[in-house]
Design a protein around this motif. Structure first.
Motif, PDB file in Angstrom:
ATOM      1  N   UNK A  84     -81.882  42.572  -7.117  1.00  0.00           N
ATOM      2  CA  UNK A  84     -81.669  43.846  -6.432  1.00  0.00           C
ATOM      3  C   UNK A  84     -82.417  44.980  -7.132  1.00  0.00           C
ATOM      4  N   UNK A  85     -82.373  44.997  -8.452  1.00  0.00           N
ATOM      5  CA  UNK A  85     -83.076  46.030  -9.219  1.00  0.00           C
ATOM      6  C   UNK A  85     -84.583  45.944  -9.012  1.00  0.00           C
ATOM      7  N   UNK A  86     -85.114  44.726  -8.963  1.00  0.00           N
ATOM      8  CA  UNK A  86     -86.551  44.565  -8.733  1.00  0.00           C
ATOM      9  C   UNK A  86     -86.947  45.126  -7.376  1.00  0.00           C
ATOM     10  N   UNK A  87     -86.151  44.864  -6.372  1.00  0.00           N
ATOM     11  CA  UNK A  87     -86.446  45.375  -5.033  1.00  0.00           C
ATOM     12  C   UNK A  87     -86.430  46.908  -5.033  1.00  0.00           C
ATOM     13  N   UNK A  88     -85.427  47.477  -5.664  1.00  0.00           N
ATOM     14  CA  UNK A  88     -85.313  48.929  -5.743  1.00  0.00           C
ATOM     15  C   UNK A  88     -86.484  49.539  -6.507  1.00  0.00           C
ATOM     16  N   UNK A  89     -86.867  48.899  -7.606  1.00  0.00           N
ATOM     17  CA  UNK A  89     -87.983  49.408  -8.399  1.00  0.00           C
ATOM     18  C   UNK A  89     -89.284  49.397  -7.614  1.00  0.00           C
ATOM     19  N   UNK A 139     -93.409  56.953  -6.139  1.00  0.00           N
ATOM     20  CA  UNK A 139     -93.604  57.807  -7.318  1.00  0.00           C
ATOM     21  C   UNK A 139     -94.970  58.488  -7.259  1.00  0.00           C
ATOM     22  N   UNK A 140     -94.985  59.757  -7.618  1.00  0.00           N
ATOM     23  CA  UNK A 140     -96.229  60.520  -7.609  1.00  0.00           C
ATOM     24  C   UNK A 140     -96.831  60.678  -9.004  1.00  0.00           C
ATOM     25  N   UNK A 141     -96.014  60.910  -9.991  1.00  0.00           N
ATOM     26  CA  UNK A 141     -96.516  61.133 -11.341  1.00  0.00           C
ATOM     27  C   UNK A 141     -96.927  59.814 -11.981  1.00  0.00           C
ATOM     28  N   UNK A 142     -98.107  59.805 -12.545  1.00  0.00           N
ATOM     29  CA  UNK A 142     -98.680  58.600 -13.131  1.00  0.00           C
ATOM     30  C   UNK A 142     -97.815  58.039 -14.256  1.00  0.00           C
ATOM     31  N   UNK A 143     -97.327  58.914 -15.136  1.00  0.00           N
ATOM     32  CA  UNK A 143     -96.526  58.446 -16.277  1.00  0.00           C
ATOM     33  C   UNK A 143     -95.215  57.821 -15.798  1.00  0.00           C
ATOM     34  N   UNK A 144     -94.602  58.445 -14.815  1.00  0.00           N
ATOM     35  CA  UNK A 144     -93.348  57.923 -14.279  1.00  0.00           C
ATOM     36  C   UNK A 144     -93.573  56.578 -13.594  1.00  0.00           C
ATOM     37  N   UNK A 145     -94.654  56.495 -12.828  1.00  0.00           N
ATOM     38  CA  UNK A 145     -94.977  55.250 -12.135  1.00  0.00           C
ATOM     39  C   UNK A 145     -95.239  54.127 -13.139  1.00  0.00           C
ATOM     40  N   UNK A 146     -95.928  54.439 -14.226  1.00  0.00           N
ATOM     41  CA  UNK A 146     -96.208  53.434 -15.261  1.00  0.00           C
ATOM     42  C   UNK A 146     -94.915  52.980 -15.944  1.00  0.00           C
ATOM     43  N   UNK A 147     -93.999  53.908 -16.193  1.00  0.00           N
ATOM     44  CA  UNK A 147     -92.710  53.551 -16.800  1.00  0.00           C
ATOM     45  C   UNK A 147     -91.922  52.619 -15.875  1.00  0.00           C
ATOM     46  N   UNK A 163     -90.217  47.160 -14.351  1.00  0.00           N
ATOM     47  CA  UNK A 163     -90.312  46.072 -13.374  1.00  0.00           C
ATOM     48  C   UNK A 163     -90.801  44.784 -14.051  1.00  0.00           C
ATOM     49  N   UNK A 164     -91.826  44.898 -14.874  1.00  0.00           N
ATOM     50  CA  UNK A 164     -92.371  43.719 -15.561  1.00  0.00           C
ATOM     51  C   UNK A 164     -91.332  43.059 -16.462  1.00  0.00           C
ATOM     52  N   UNK A 165     -90.556  43.875 -17.189  1.00  0.00           N
ATOM     53  CA  UNK A 165     -89.515  43.322 -18.066  1.00  0.00           C
ATOM     54  C   UNK A 165     -88.436  42.610 -17.251  1.00  0.00           C
ATOM     55  N   UNK A 166     -88.015  43.227 -16.161  1.00  0.00           N
ATOM     56  CA  UNK A 166     -86.998  42.596 -15.319  1.00  0.00           C
ATOM     57  C   UNK A 166     -87.524  41.341 -14.625  1.00  0.00           C
ATOM     58  N   UNK A 167     -88.785  41.355 -14.224  1.00  0.00           N
ATOM     59  CA  UNK A 167     -89.385  40.171 -13.594  1.00  0.00           C
ATOM     60  C   UNK A 167     -89.434  39.012 -14.578  1.00  0.00           C
ATOM     61  N   UNK A 168     -89.726  39.310 -15.837  1.00  0.00           N
ATOM     62  CA  UNK A 168     -89.732  38.265 -16.863  1.00  0.00           C
ATOM     63  C   UNK A 168     -88.323  37.700 -17.046  1.00  0.00           C
ATOM     64  N   UNK A 169     -87.335  38.573 -17.045  1.00  0.00           N
ATOM     65  CA  UNK A 169     -85.949  38.129 -17.154  1.00  0.00           C
ATOM     66  C   UNK A 169     -85.553  37.288 -15.946  1.00  0.00           C
ATOM     67  N   UNK A 170     -85.991  37.702 -14.774  1.00  0.00           N
ATOM     68  CA  UNK A 170     -85.709  36.947 -13.554  1.00  0.00           C
ATOM     69  C   UNK A 170     -86.277  35.528 -13.653  1.00  0.00           C
ATOM     70  N   UNK A 171     -87.496  35.412 -14.141  1.00  0.00           N
ATOM     71  CA  UNK A 171     -88.117  34.087 -14.293  1.00  0.00           C
ATOM     72  C   UNK A 171     -87.330  33.216 -15.272  1.00  0.00           C
ATOM     73  N   UNK A 172     -86.779  33.826 -16.306  1.00  0.00           N
ATOM     74  CA  UNK A 172     -85.998  33.069 -17.287  1.00  0.00           C
ATOM     75  C   UNK A 172     -84.636  32.671 -16.720  1.00  0.00           C
ATOM     76  N   UNK A 173     -84.075  33.471 -15.839  1.00  0.00           N
ATOM     77  CA  UNK A 173     -82.773  33.162 -15.257  1.00  0.00           C
ATOM     78  C   UNK A 173     -82.862  32.105 -14.158  1.00  0.00           C
TER      79      UNK A 173
END
Length: 65
Positions: A19-24, A31-39, A44-54
């Motif tokens: 659910x968090x990945x979909x929301x992200x 997102x408009x600001x580059x720094x915010x979008x990168x964060x 997203x990448x960290x959660x996707x890695x966790x998803x793959x492990x689960x």
């Protein structure tokens, strides 16, 4: 670190991550600001890695994640 989870807890955690990945993805798209979008992408990448492990844990119904 080792985290012991029941089968039900593993499924609930995976559902929350999914659910968090979909929301992200939606937040990244709007997102408009580059720094915010990168964060958001980094999160997203960290959660996707966790998803793959689960995934194999939930599928095999092991007790450890």
């Amino acid at each position: 670190m080792l985290l012991e989870l029941s089968n039900d807890e593993s499924r609930v955690l995976k559902d929350a991550v999914d659910s968090s990945l979909h929301t992200l993805l939606e937040e990244i798209a709007h997102a408009d600001q580059r720094e915010f979008k990168e964060a958001l992408r980094q999160r997203y990448d960290r959660l996707a890695a966790l998803q793959r492990r689960l995934e194999p844990v939930v599928e095999s119904e092991q007790v450890y994640a």
